[in-house]
Design an enzyme around this catalytic site. Structure first.
Site, PDB file in Angstrom:
ATOM      1  N   LYS A  81       3.882  -8.288  -7.543  1.00 24.13           N
ATOM      2  CA  LYS A  81       3.117  -8.637  -8.753  1.00 24.13           C
ATOM      3  C   LYS A  81       3.942  -9.603  -9.610  1.00 24.13           C
ATOM      4  O   LYS A  81       4.675 -10.424  -9.053  1.00 24.13           O
ATOM      5  CB  LYS A  81       2.700  -7.366  -9.500  1.00 24.13           C
ATOM      6  CG  LYS A  81       2.020  -6.359  -8.557  1.00 24.13           C
ATOM      7  CD  LYS A  81       1.310  -5.245  -9.240  1.00 24.13           C
ATOM      8  CE  LYS A  81       0.660  -4.353  -8.191  1.00 24.13           C
ATOM      9  NZ  LYS A  81      -0.134  -3.276  -8.745  1.00 24.13           N
ATOM     10  N   GLU A 111      -6.370  -6.459  -9.570  1.00 24.66           N
ATOM     11  CA  GLU A 111      -5.919  -6.997 -10.865  1.00 24.66           C
ATOM     12  C   GLU A 111      -6.467  -8.406 -11.071  1.00 24.66           C
ATOM     13  O   GLU A 111      -6.777  -8.805 -12.196  1.00 24.66           O
ATOM     14  CB  GLU A 111      -4.380  -6.951 -10.933  1.00 24.66           C
ATOM     15  CG  GLU A 111      -3.897  -5.529 -11.187  1.00 24.66           C
ATOM     16  CD  GLU A 111      -2.564  -5.185 -10.546  1.00 24.66           C
ATOM     17  OE1 GLU A 111      -1.790  -6.087 -10.223  1.00 24.66           O
ATOM     18  OE2 GLU A 111      -2.309  -3.973 -10.376  1.00 24.66           O
ATOM     19  N   GLY A 116      -0.980   2.197  -9.062  1.00 26.04           N
ATOM     20  CA  GLY A 116      -0.070   2.361 -10.194  1.00 26.04           C
ATOM     21  C   GLY A 116      -0.265   3.654 -10.961  1.00 26.04           C
ATOM     22  O   GLY A 116       0.109   3.770 -12.120  1.00 26.04           O
ATOM     23  N   HIS A 126      -6.988  -9.220  -5.084  1.00 29.28           N
ATOM     24  CA  HIS A 126      -6.398  -7.968  -5.573  1.00 29.28           C
ATOM     25  C   HIS A 126      -7.204  -7.490  -6.784  1.00 29.28           C
ATOM     26  O   HIS A 126      -7.723  -8.293  -7.554  1.00 29.28           O
ATOM     27  CB  HIS A 126      -4.929  -8.203  -5.956  1.00 29.28           C
ATOM     28  CG  HIS A 126      -4.220  -6.932  -6.276  1.00 29.28           C
ATOM     29  ND1 HIS A 126      -4.330  -6.316  -7.499  1.00 29.28           N
ATOM     30  CD2 HIS A 126      -3.420  -6.129  -5.525  1.00 29.28           C
ATOM     31  CE1 HIS A 126      -3.620  -5.194  -7.482  1.00 29.28           C
ATOM     32  NE2 HIS A 126      -3.063  -5.056  -6.303  1.00 29.28           N
ATOM     33  N   SER A 151      -0.212   3.592  -4.909  1.00 27.15           N
ATOM     34  CA  SER A 151       0.818   4.621  -5.090  1.00 27.15           C
ATOM     35  C   SER A 151       1.458   5.094  -3.779  1.00 27.15           C
ATOM     36  O   SER A 151       1.725   6.292  -3.613  1.00 27.15           O
ATOM     37  CB  SER A 151       0.263   5.812  -5.883  1.00 27.15           C
ATOM     38  OG  SER A 151      -0.092   5.390  -7.187  1.00 27.15           O
ATOM     39  N   GLU A 163      -7.600  -0.660  -1.316  1.00 27.71           N
ATOM     40  CA  GLU A 163      -6.813  -0.220  -2.468  1.00 27.71           C
ATOM     41  C   GLU A 163      -7.753   0.390  -3.508  1.00 27.71           C
ATOM     42  O   GLU A 163      -8.290  -0.338  -4.367  1.00 27.71           O
ATOM     43  CB  GLU A 163      -6.062  -1.409  -3.073  1.00 27.71           C
ATOM     44  CG  GLU A 163      -5.058  -2.033  -2.151  1.00 27.71           C
ATOM     45  CD  GLU A 163      -3.887  -2.647  -2.919  1.00 27.71           C
ATOM     46  OE1 GLU A 163      -2.745  -2.285  -2.642  1.00 27.71           O
ATOM     47  OE2 GLU A 163      -4.135  -3.470  -3.821  1.00 27.71           O
ATOM     48  N   GLY A 165       3.040  -1.628  -4.204  1.00 29.48           N
ATOM     49  CA  GLY A 165       3.385  -2.286  -5.466  1.00 29.48           C
ATOM     50  C   GLY A 165       4.674  -1.729  -6.034  1.00 29.48           C
ATOM     51  O   GLY A 165       5.776  -2.131  -5.634  1.00 29.48           O
TER      52      GLY A 165
HETATM   53  P1  PGA Z   1       1.085   0.537  -6.497  1.00 29.37           P
HETATM   54  O1  PGA Z   1       0.330  -0.889  -6.382  1.00 29.37           O
HETATM   55  O2  PGA Z   1       1.809   0.741  -5.197  1.00 29.37           O
HETATM   56  O3  PGA Z   1       1.998   0.380  -7.657  1.00 29.37           O
HETATM   57  O4  PGA Z   1       0.025   1.560  -6.714  1.00 29.37           O
HETATM   58  C1  PGA Z   1      -0.309  -1.268  -5.189  1.00 29.37           C
HETATM   59  C2  PGA Z   1      -0.983  -2.593  -5.383  1.00 29.37           C
HETATM   60  O5  PGA Z   1      -1.508  -2.853  -6.479  1.00 29.37           O
HETATM   61  O6  PGA Z   1      -1.020  -3.423  -4.444  1.00 29.37           O
END
Ligand code: PGA
Length: 261
Positions: free
Chosen positions: A15, A100, A176, A98, A216, A170, A237
């Protein structure tokens, strides 16, 4: 469907993290930890460190890539980076759509589709992200949402191209949050996606397409996730930001798919 036809993939998604110095330190720390791994180790890094990463990953089993791109090759698109530029900077893959980017930057399935087509055209391996929100899951809409994302994001690709892309499931409620989807829940979704690919693009494409789980993933839960038949790897992530913890994830399960050639 035959999982031995697919490689096992560990992809880091940094990220918006790490300066050039931090990225170099990371590669120095990670290389010895994973040097005997037979699997694919991908590092999705910020644009600003890509060139340096390509240099420092040379001669190792680490593969650098980016987290986004624009569909045009060049032109008046202030602030954007083209796939062609990514290749030039040493990227071998790109993460597309993604959650985000979809959520914060309002990227639609159609926009993801344009980028995907360009990435495939120029030989940049795409990882296309899909996933439902917690609310959509609670309301029983998971498969409906995923079908819509798959249909629109993959539109216009032919079956031979589909086999060469990667998908990342995801779930938004798991990213996260420390709230990882259970291996069984992710396996169900991965199987659903693979069956959908088989129906739309044929069994060969479904056999070949690599489907990652993300949300996660940590050193203590990665093995159980990767033991699932239709989970071909992980997109990590938070736990990828430390070379030590990402190294542990890469080494958690060395034997799955070893007969992949
Ligand atoms: P995370 O993020 O492992 O922190 O949950 C994964 C991602 O957004 O690709």
């Amino acid at each position: 469907m035959d999982s031995t036809k697919r490689p096992l993939v560990f992809a880091a998604n940094w990220k918006m993290n790490k300066t050039i110095g931090e990225a170099i330190d990371y590669v120095y720390a990670l290389r010895p930890l994973v040097k005997t791994s037979p699997n694919q180790i991908l590092l999705g890094v910020p644009f600003t460190v890509l060139r340096v990463m390509a240099d420092y990953c040379q001669g190792s089993n680490l593969i650098p890539g980016a987290q986004n791109m624009y569909e045009k090759d060049e032109g008046a698109f202030t602030g954007e980076i083209s796939g062609k530029m990514l290749l030039d900077a040493g990227a071998k893959f790109v993460i597309l759509g993604h959650s985000e980017r979809r959520g914060i930057f309002h990227e639609s399935n159609e926009f993801v589709n344009q980028k995907l087509k360009k990435a495939v055209e120029i030989g940049l391996k795409p990882i296309v992200c899909i996933g439902e929100t917690g609310e959509e899951r609670e309301q029983g809409h998971t498969t409906k949402v995923l079908t819509h994302q798959l249909k629109r994001s993959l539109e216009g690709l032919d079956p031979t191209q589909i086999g060469d892309i990667m998908l990342a499931y995801e779930p938004l409620w798991a990213i996260g949050t420390n709230n990882t989807a259970t291996p069984a829940v992710s396996q169900d979704v991965h199987l659903f996606c693979r069956r959908w690919i088989s129906k739309e693009f044929g069994e060969k494409a479904a056999d070949k397409i690599v489907i990652l789980y993300g949300g996660s993933v940590r050193p203590d839960n990665a093995a159980a996730i990767l033991e699932q038949k239709d989970i071909d790897g992980v997109l990590v992530g938070t736990a990828s930001l430390s070379a030590e913890s990402f190294g542990k994830i890469v080494n958690c399960l060395e034997t799955k798919h070893l007969n992949f050639t």
